[in-house]
Scaffold this active site. Structure first.
Site, PDB file in Angstrom:
ATOM      1  N   GLU A 195      -4.603   7.369  -4.685  1.00  0.00           N
ATOM      2  CA  GLU A 195      -4.917   6.669  -5.943  1.00  0.00           C
ATOM      3  C   GLU A 195      -6.284   7.123  -6.438  1.00  0.00           C
ATOM      4  O   GLU A 195      -7.185   7.304  -5.617  1.00  0.00           O
ATOM      5  CB  GLU A 195      -4.908   5.151  -5.716  1.00  0.00           C
TER       6      GLU A 195
ATOM      7  N   HIS B 133      -2.003  -0.060  -9.676  1.00  0.00           N
ATOM      8  CA  HIS B 133      -2.558  -0.997  -8.678  1.00  0.00           C
ATOM      9  C   HIS B 133      -3.171  -2.238  -9.354  1.00  0.00           C
ATOM     10  O   HIS B 133      -4.357  -2.520  -9.210  1.00  0.00           O
ATOM     11  CB  HIS B 133      -3.606  -0.287  -7.802  1.00  0.00           C
TER      12      HIS B 133
ATOM     13  N   ARG C 110       0.863  -1.181   0.000  1.00  0.00           N
ATOM     14  CA  ARG C 110       0.000   0.000   0.000  1.00  0.00           C
ATOM     15  C   ARG C 110       0.901   1.232   0.000  1.00  0.00           C
ATOM     16  O   ARG C 110       1.954   1.240   0.650  1.00  0.00           O
ATOM     17  CB  ARG C 110      -0.910   0.056   1.235  1.00  0.00           C
TER      18      ARG C 110
HETATM   19  P1  NAP Z   1      -0.619 -11.422   5.198  1.00  0.00           P
HETATM   20  O1  NAP Z   1      -0.597 -12.879   4.853  1.00  0.00           O
HETATM   21  O2  NAP Z   1      -1.434 -10.962   6.342  1.00  0.00           O
HETATM   22  O3  NAP Z   1       0.905 -11.001   5.403  1.00  0.00           O
HETATM   23  C1  NAP Z   1       1.290  -9.807   5.968  1.00  0.00           C
HETATM   24  C2  NAP Z   1       2.615 -10.014   6.695  1.00  0.00           C
HETATM   25  O4  NAP Z   1       3.084  -8.755   7.135  1.00  0.00           O
HETATM   26  C3  NAP Z   1       2.496 -10.919   7.921  1.00  0.00           C
HETATM   27  O5  NAP Z   1       3.507 -11.892   7.855  1.00  0.00           O
HETATM   28  C4  NAP Z   1       2.704  -9.961   9.086  1.00  0.00           C
HETATM   29  O6  NAP Z   1       3.379 -10.517  10.183  1.00  0.00           O
HETATM   30  C5  NAP Z   1       3.588  -8.913   8.464  1.00  0.00           C
HETATM   31  N1  NAP Z   1       3.531  -7.653   9.181  1.00  0.00           N
HETATM   32  C6  NAP Z   1       2.452  -6.969   9.605  1.00  0.00           C
HETATM   33  N2  NAP Z   1       2.834  -5.845  10.223  1.00  0.00           N
HETATM   34  C7  NAP Z   1       4.180  -5.813  10.171  1.00  0.00           C
HETATM   35  C8  NAP Z   1       5.157  -4.911  10.645  1.00  0.00           C
HETATM   36  N3  NAP Z   1       4.809  -3.796  11.294  1.00  0.00           N
HETATM   37  N4  NAP Z   1       6.448  -5.197  10.416  1.00  0.00           N
HETATM   38  C9  NAP Z   1       6.808  -6.334   9.787  1.00  0.00           C
HETATM   39  N5  NAP Z   1       5.923  -7.231   9.326  1.00  0.00           N
HETATM   40  C10 NAP Z   1       4.630  -6.965   9.521  1.00  0.00           C
HETATM   41  O7  NAP Z   1      -1.099 -10.558   3.971  1.00  0.00           O
HETATM   42  P2  NAP Z   1      -0.897 -10.852   2.402  1.00  0.00           P
HETATM   43  O8  NAP Z   1      -2.028 -11.632   1.893  1.00  0.00           O
HETATM   44  O9  NAP Z   1       0.490 -11.325   2.173  1.00  0.00           O
HETATM   45  O10 NAP Z   1      -1.059  -9.348   1.841  1.00  0.00           O
HETATM   46  C11 NAP Z   1      -0.195  -8.321   2.300  1.00  0.00           C
HETATM   47  C12 NAP Z   1      -0.694  -6.963   1.815  1.00  0.00           C
HETATM   48  O11 NAP Z   1      -0.447  -6.829   0.431  1.00  0.00           O
HETATM   49  C13 NAP Z   1      -2.214  -6.741   1.940  1.00  0.00           C
HETATM   50  O12 NAP Z   1      -2.567  -6.314   3.223  1.00  0.00           O
HETATM   51  C14 NAP Z   1      -2.490  -5.702   0.878  1.00  0.00           C
HETATM   52  O13 NAP Z   1      -2.496  -4.406   1.421  1.00  0.00           O
HETATM   53  C15 NAP Z   1      -1.338  -5.866  -0.099  1.00  0.00           C
HETATM   54  N6  NAP Z   1      -1.786  -6.343  -1.417  1.00  0.00           N
HETATM   55  C16 NAP Z   1      -1.677  -5.529  -2.502  1.00  0.00           C
HETATM   56  C17 NAP Z   1      -2.104  -5.976  -3.747  1.00  0.00           C
HETATM   57  C18 NAP Z   1      -2.017  -5.100  -4.967  1.00  0.00           C
HETATM   58  O14 NAP Z   1      -2.847  -5.243  -5.849  1.00  0.00           O
HETATM   59  N7  NAP Z   1      -1.043  -4.229  -5.079  1.00  0.00           N
HETATM   60  C19 NAP Z   1      -2.637  -7.258  -3.886  1.00  0.00           C
HETATM   61  C20 NAP Z   1      -2.723  -8.055  -2.770  1.00  0.00           C
HETATM   62  C21 NAP Z   1      -2.284  -7.595  -1.532  1.00  0.00           C
HETATM   63  P3  NAP Z   1       2.738 -11.479  11.265  1.00  0.00           P
HETATM   64  O15 NAP Z   1       2.756 -12.829  10.608  1.00  0.00           O
HETATM   65  O16 NAP Z   1       3.662 -11.439  12.417  1.00  0.00           O
HETATM   66  O17 NAP Z   1       1.360 -10.938  11.537  1.00  0.00           O
END
Ligand code: NAP
Length: 322
Positions: free
Chosen positions: A267, A286, A238
């Site tokens: 955005e 995006h 993000r």
């Molecule tokens: P996820 O499985 O929840 O993974 C997020 C990871 O970030 C988790 O391992 C979490 O750690 C870690 N985290 C959270 N806060 C942190 C911090 N302060 N410092 C270090 N690590 C931290 O989510 P995901 O499915 O991979 O998706 C991640 C993000 O990608 C989404 O929230 C979304 O905003 C973004 N995204 C963007 C697109 C796009 O179109 N550009 C598409 C999909 C997703 P813990 O395991 O310890 O909780």
């Protein structure tokens, strides 16, 4: 009696078809244009269910306009567009679309990584603008990806999918995460690092955390200064996680080699945005999860959640319990 469902975007009719049995559906008729806020506030008046995109803010103000609201489903895995505290206060359910977009989004991270490393958009512009006079040894030279060190901040679902792709490029994988992933370290040879160490050691830094109060501005002037001058930053998470002013300054002043960005603080991004003036920025609108298969699977998860709610069954992918 059917429930009222409002959808903030025009969606394919075959996708929403199963919902007609349980819901009176009203849709914002535009496919491409984000619904203006005042229209959204007026539209939620009677709805019990609301299907939103990441561009629609569901907050205390909106809830005040929606006295009957019981469930919100967002067409995204990120749910920073939903104020969970406001929802919880009213016991409203929220669901998202995890897992089905993991590989597609990880592919895009790699597309951006390769595009920045090998200057692909810049090279294509060079050719199309008629600048190609012939081959020469240092023409449009980039950085090697194979064998380089990648540092992934946020080793969640997508972060891990990126890391596994990196292994295929013989990259050394560093990661930083809130909780250490010991099983993944052992199984795949990923190395945990404190944030500062990861920034200093990585040739490619990939931001893949959710956007939250904790991660807002996580990568700012200090963090960018820790990175190597020939390093690349990739943000597909993000926009608000990276301070764009600091990023612009670092790129402009050759403190960073390039950036690949799929997301922005605001955005859609304005055409006059300073980052878009830099040749070493690869910018995308995006499109992280934008394959037809994945977007279809995401919409189907929203449909499943709304059907489960209407049928009184267990609702999957709830995020109001976080
Ligand atoms: P996820 O499985 O929840 O993974 C997020 C990871 O970030 C988790 O391992 C979490 O750690 C870690 N985290 C959270 N806060 C942190 C911090 N302060 N410092 C270090 N690590 C931290 O989510 P995901 O499915 O991979 O998706 C991640 C993000 O990608 C989404 O929230 C979304 O905003 C973004 N995204 C963007 C697109 C796009 O179109 N550009 C598409 C999909 C997703 P813990 O395991 O310890 O909780």
């Amino acid at each position: 009696m059917k429930k009222q469902l409002f959808i903030t975007r025009k969606l394919p009719s075959h996708i929403i078809e199963p919902l007609h049995t349980y819901y009176n559906i009203v849709e914002w008729p535009e496919e491409e244009v984000v619904m203006p806020r005042e229209k959204l506030l007026a539209a939620v008046k009677d709805c019990e269910a609301l299907w939103v995109t990441l561009a629609d803010q569901v907050d205390a103000e909106l809830l005040a306009y929606a006295p009957n609201l019981k469930i919100v489903s967002t067409l995204s895995v990120g749910f920073n567009n939903i104020d969970m505290n406001a929802l919880r206060g009213r016991g409203i359910i929220a669901t998202n679309t995890p897992d089905v977009l993991t590989d597609t989004t990880a592919d895009l991270v790699f597309a951006l990584l390769l595009a920045t490393a090998r200057r692909i958009p810049e090279a294509e512009r060079y050719l199309r603008e008629g600048k190609w006079q012939g081959w020469y040894p240092l023409q449009l030279v980039g950085k090697d990806v194979g064998g380089a060190t990648i540092g992934i901040i946020g080793l969640g679902r997508i972060g891990q999918a990126v890391a596994k792709r990196a292994l295929g490029f013989d990259m050394k994988v560093l990661y930083h995460n809130r909780n250490r992933k010991l099983a993944e370290e052992e199984r795949y040879g990923f190395h945990y690092r404190a944030l500062e160490d990861l920034l200093q050691e990585s040739d490619f830094v990939v931001v893949m955390t959710p956007y939250s109060k904790e991660t807002e501005g996580l990568i700012g002037e200090r963090e960018l200064a820790l990175m190597q001058e020939d390093a690349v930053l990739i943000n597909v998470a993000r926009g608000g996680i990276v301070n764009e002013t600091a990023l612009y300054d670092a790129l402009k002043n050759n403190k960073l080699w390039a950036a690949g960005l799929d997301v922005f603080e605001q955005e859609p991004v304005a055409l006059q945005h300073p980052l878009l003036t830099l040749p070493n920025v690869v910018a995308l609108p995006h499109i992280g999860s934008a394959s037809l298969q994945t977007r279809t699977a995401m919409m189907n998860l929203n449909v499943q959640a709304l059907l489960a709610y209407a049928q009184g069954e267990t609702i999957l992918n709830r995020v109001d319990r976080y």
